[in-house]
Design a protein around this motif. Structure first.
Motif, PDB file in Angstrom:
ATOM      1  N   ASP A 252       0.742  -1.140  -0.114  1.00 29.73           N
ATOM      2  CA  ASP A 252      -0.049   0.177   0.171  1.00 29.73           C
ATOM      3  C   ASP A 252       0.801   1.292   0.137  1.00 29.73           C
ATOM      4  O   ASP A 252       0.543   2.308  -0.480  1.00 29.73           O
ATOM      5  N   ASN A 254       3.691   1.543  -1.401  1.00 33.63           N
ATOM      6  CA  ASN A 254       4.471   1.464  -2.756  1.00 33.63           C
ATOM      7  C   ASN A 254       3.651   1.361  -3.848  1.00 33.63           C
ATOM      8  O   ASN A 254       3.707   0.494  -4.472  1.00 33.63           O
ATOM      9  N   PRO A 255       2.441   2.092  -4.301  1.00 34.61           N
ATOM     10  CA  PRO A 255       1.676   2.054  -5.345  1.00 34.61           C
ATOM     11  C   PRO A 255       2.191   1.915  -6.679  1.00 34.61           C
ATOM     12  O   PRO A 255       1.682   1.447  -7.695  1.00 34.61           O
ATOM     13  N   ASP A 256       3.383   2.817  -6.837  1.00 34.03           N
ATOM     14  CA  ASP A 256       4.251   3.000  -8.125  1.00 34.03           C
ATOM     15  C   ASP A 256       5.031   1.734  -8.272  1.00 34.03           C
ATOM     16  O   ASP A 256       5.512   1.698  -9.441  1.00 34.03           O
ATOM     17  N   THR A 277      -5.312  -6.788  -5.023  1.00 29.93           N
ATOM     18  CA  THR A 277      -4.432  -5.606  -5.162  1.00 29.93           C
ATOM     19  C   THR A 277      -3.986  -5.226  -6.283  1.00 29.93           C
ATOM     20  O   THR A 277      -3.061  -5.983  -6.910  1.00 29.93           O
ATOM     21  N   ASN A 279      -1.339  -3.548  -7.582  1.00 26.39           N
ATOM     22  CA  ASN A 279       0.121  -3.805  -8.223  1.00 26.39           C
ATOM     23  C   ASN A 279       0.820  -4.887  -7.529  1.00 26.39           C
ATOM     24  O   ASN A 279       1.849  -5.044  -7.258  1.00 26.39           O
TER      25      ASN A 279
END
Length: 403
Positions: A252, A254-256, A277, A279
């Protein structure tokens, strides 16, 4: 001091041709370099046979089930033979007690009979017997009187199926073995109370295989194509050992970044959010030969196990496979023994916050010098070295027993 020219029977905890890396079979392979080894394949039961009779593993073994067969199969290694037993009676459903133990003797007799056929065929007078974490059959070698009896304790016992009868059987094995070898210090401390001749030799990894990821011409596994970088990955079983709460916080935050998980998934332990989720990419179980290409595509490799009494005993093979591929590794601090063997080349984190911080630091500071240092650490933890350590321990134990 070299253990050389000895006959060794190893009762395995896995199939010789199973899909996953196996401590039992890897040690059998290493010991066969200087000795004559018979690896007794993990037996199937009649229940297995009828439920999975079209399974490839069953079909490969079927021709050796006849009572007239010696069950001996050649392997790709010169001095390593496989012994396949006939199907055994399915008895684990029985309560512990006289009936279970009586039928167990029949199963042990069937395995022992195959061993006797190999002994007679090759006119073997003395042999070493190793029970490699197959505690289900504690009395196979008793009447055969091996020159040395060894119990190789590879993991803690946590599965209810194993614990039902295994606790009693393993205690018996530990008490009567001439030598006990444990793959974690915690297991060593536990078994040492039962048998003073207990030693700690940790697991290792197939560095030769994982280091294929260093080949510039090797393609990155196709599952990683098009994923957002950086890729943070894990290869192995996805089950009860995972710290799912920590994983969720890290993902959560580190969404990138892309988080990739490859391996068999045990749904009874995996929370609903895991596969939902955006990613997080679960790509399933991959063949062993595909692993170098997968790891090559990781920017960071992770081992996010929860910290408890079970994980405290785990010495994961994947740790040194990651390092052998030159990858930075971030793990939770589930087993403090690992620091001794990784020489500062693995980041051990106590919580999600430190895990998140370490990801950012690694991505900023990784360099070719650190990559080479990781490879050097991996080379200290190969199956070849562990095989040599076990061989030397067996050699010395036999020597001391003779005086």
């Amino acid at each position: 001091m070299i253990l050389k020219g000895k006959y060794i029977f190893i009762l395995g905890a896995t199939k010789f041709d199973g899909p996953d890396q196996s401590t039992s079979f890897n040690i059998a392979r290493e010991l066969s370099k200087n000795n004559f080894v018979y690896y007794i394949d993990y037996p199937i039961t009649w229940k297995d046979y009828f439920n999975k009779k079209n399974n490839k593993l069953i079909q490969v073994r079927k021709q050796y089930f006849s009572p007239f067969s010696d069950g001996i199969v050649s392997s790709e290694y010169d001095n390593l033979k496989i012994i396949i037993s006939p199907p055994l009676v399915s008895i684990n459903f029985l309560p512990e007690g006289r009936v279970y133990r009586s039928i167990l003797r029949i199963n042990e007799f069937l395995i022992r009979k195959r061993m006797k056929m190999a002994i007679k065929k090759n006119k073997i007078k003395d042999f070493i017997y190793i029970n490699s974490f197959n505690f289900h059959y504690p009395r196979i070698a008793d009447s055969l009187k091996p020159a040395l009896s060894v119990y190789h304790c590879v993991d803690p016992m946590i599965i209810p199926y194993d614990m039902k009868h295994g606790i009693i059987s393993e205690d018996e094995l530990v008490l009567k073995s001439d030598l006990v070898i444990c793959t974690s210090r915690m297991l060593y401390e536990e078994k040492k109370k039962q048998n003073l001749n207990t030693y700690f030799i940790p697991n290792a990894a197939d560095i030769e295989h994982s280091s294929k990821a260093l080949n510039e011409n090797l393609s990155i596994n196709h599952h990683l194509e098009g994923m957002a970088r950086p890729v943070i990955g894990y290869a192995g079983s996805i089950e009860r050992r995972f710290n799912y709460e920590l994983i969720r916080e890290v993902i959560d935050a580190n969404p990138d970044k892309s988080f990739v998980f490859a391996g068999p998934l045990m749904p009874e332990f995996v929370p609903d959010w895991f596969l939902k989720t955006p990613n997080l990419h679960y790509i399933g179980r991959l063949p062993f030969e595909d692993m170098p290409g997968l790891i090559k595509g990781f920017d960071i490799a992770i081992i996010p196990f929860k910290k408890d009494e079970v994980s405290r005993t785990i010495f994961p093979l994947k740790l040194f496979e990651y390092l052998g591929a030159g990858k930075p590794v971030i793990a939770t601090d589930f087993n403090p023994d690992l620091e001794e063997f990784t020489h500062g080349m693995v980041s051990f984190c106590r919580d999600a916050a430190s895990f998140i911080k370490t990801i950012e630091e690694v991505l900023k500071t990784d360099n070719p010098h650190l990559k080479q240092a990781r490879i050097s650490v991996a080379k200290e933890n190969t199956w070849e070295k562990r095989g040599e350590e076990i061989a030397e321990l067996i050699f010395n134990t036999i020597k001391n027993k003779q005086f």
